[in-house]
Design an enzyme around this catalytic site. Structure first.
Site, PDB file in Angstrom:
ATOM      1  N   ASP A 178      45.955  78.813  53.783  1.00  0.00           N
ATOM      2  CA  ASP A 178      46.034  79.327  55.151  1.00  0.00           C
ATOM      3  C   ASP A 178      44.629  79.668  55.615  1.00  0.00           C
ATOM      4  O   ASP A 178      43.973  80.532  55.055  1.00  0.00           O
ATOM      5  CB  ASP A 178      46.931  80.566  55.200  1.00  0.00           C
ATOM      6  CG  ASP A 178      47.310  80.978  56.614  1.00  0.00           C
ATOM      7  OD1 ASP A 178      46.573  80.646  57.565  1.00  0.00           O
ATOM      8  OD2 ASP A 178      48.350  81.644  56.772  1.00  0.00           O
ATOM      9  N   ARG A 236      43.804  80.402  58.966  1.00  0.00           N
ATOM     10  CA  ARG A 236      43.846  80.932  60.325  1.00  0.00           C
ATOM     11  C   ARG A 236      43.004  82.200  60.469  1.00  0.00           C
ATOM     12  O   ARG A 236      42.790  82.933  59.519  1.00  0.00           O
ATOM     13  CB  ARG A 236      45.288  81.218  60.731  1.00  0.00           C
ATOM     14  CG  ARG A 236      46.099  79.948  60.901  1.00  0.00           C
ATOM     15  CD  ARG A 236      47.541  80.227  61.181  1.00  0.00           C
ATOM     16  NE  ARG A 236      48.202  80.744  59.985  1.00  0.00           N
ATOM     17  CZ  ARG A 236      49.507  80.989  59.916  1.00  0.00           C
ATOM     18  NH1 ARG A 236      50.278  80.778  60.954  1.00  0.00           N
ATOM     19  NH2 ARG A 236      50.041  81.460  58.797  1.00  0.00           N
TER      20      ARG A 236
END
Length: 194
Positions: free
Chosen positions: A128, A130
């Site tokens: 991930d 983000r």
């Protein structure tokens, strides 16, 4: 952080009538990302908020490989019906931050048997990638200091805590034969509360 804010416009939808604004974020590599904020006219002291990362395949084409499109629709319904008003922040962070091109390459690896995390890692990315810094600026713009957050992702709660007091509300959508293994990976490897 540098960013620009668009004008505000009305956004009537199948879920209800909203307003919208765009935030253009300037990134360190001299590129930009344009995020969308969709919100109700009334925002209480603690609005219902969904931070939704872009998923073109799920949000637009109704892909059943994930739960993104269903979560987006459910969030819009809940926000439209909330007495406290609410906001959906649509972040342009396709594929947990790896972009559309790489996401499709990850899909191809998933077709070969890799799970979503393994596929990203095989392509050289973290599970991930983000970032949520722009969310802090959006909250400042709207004078938001506490939220009821629609999420199943504890990492997202932790990432938003510097910007607002967060109370989590689950957002569970039905699973199907195409996303059952994906949801299990989100639960087991990414810690989602499913």
């Amino acid at each position: 952080m540098q960013y620009d804010i668009s004008n505000q416009a009305k956004l009537p939808t199948r879920f209800g009538d909203f307003f919208t604004m765009s935030f253009r974020e300037y990134l360190a590599d001299s590129t930009t990302r344009e995020h969308l904020v969709v919100f109700t006219q009334h925002l209480s002291e603690t609005p219902l908020v969904r931070i939704h990362s872009e998923c073109l395949t799920g949000d637009v084409f109704g892909s059943q490989k994930c739960d993104c499109g269903n979560e987006l629709a459910l969030a819009m319904e809940k926000i439209a019906q909330s007495d406290d008003g609410g906001m959906l922040i649509y972040l342009r962070q396709e594929g947990r931050g790896i972009g559309l091109f790489n996401k499709i390459n990850a899909y191809a690896l998933q077709d070969e048997g890799y799970d979503t995390v393994e596929a990203n890692q095989k392509l050289g990315f973290d599970g991930d990638m983000r970032s949520y810094e722009i969310v802090g600026e959006i909250f400042k713009h709207f004078n938001i200091t506490q939220i009821n957050l629609l999420t199943n992702n504890p990492r997202k709660i932790h990432a938003l805590e510097p910007y607002a007091k967060v109370v989590r509300h689950s957002i569970i959508t039905p699973c199907n034969p195409h996303n059952k293994a994906y949801l299990e990976v989100k639960k087991q490897k990414l810690g989602h509360l499913l």
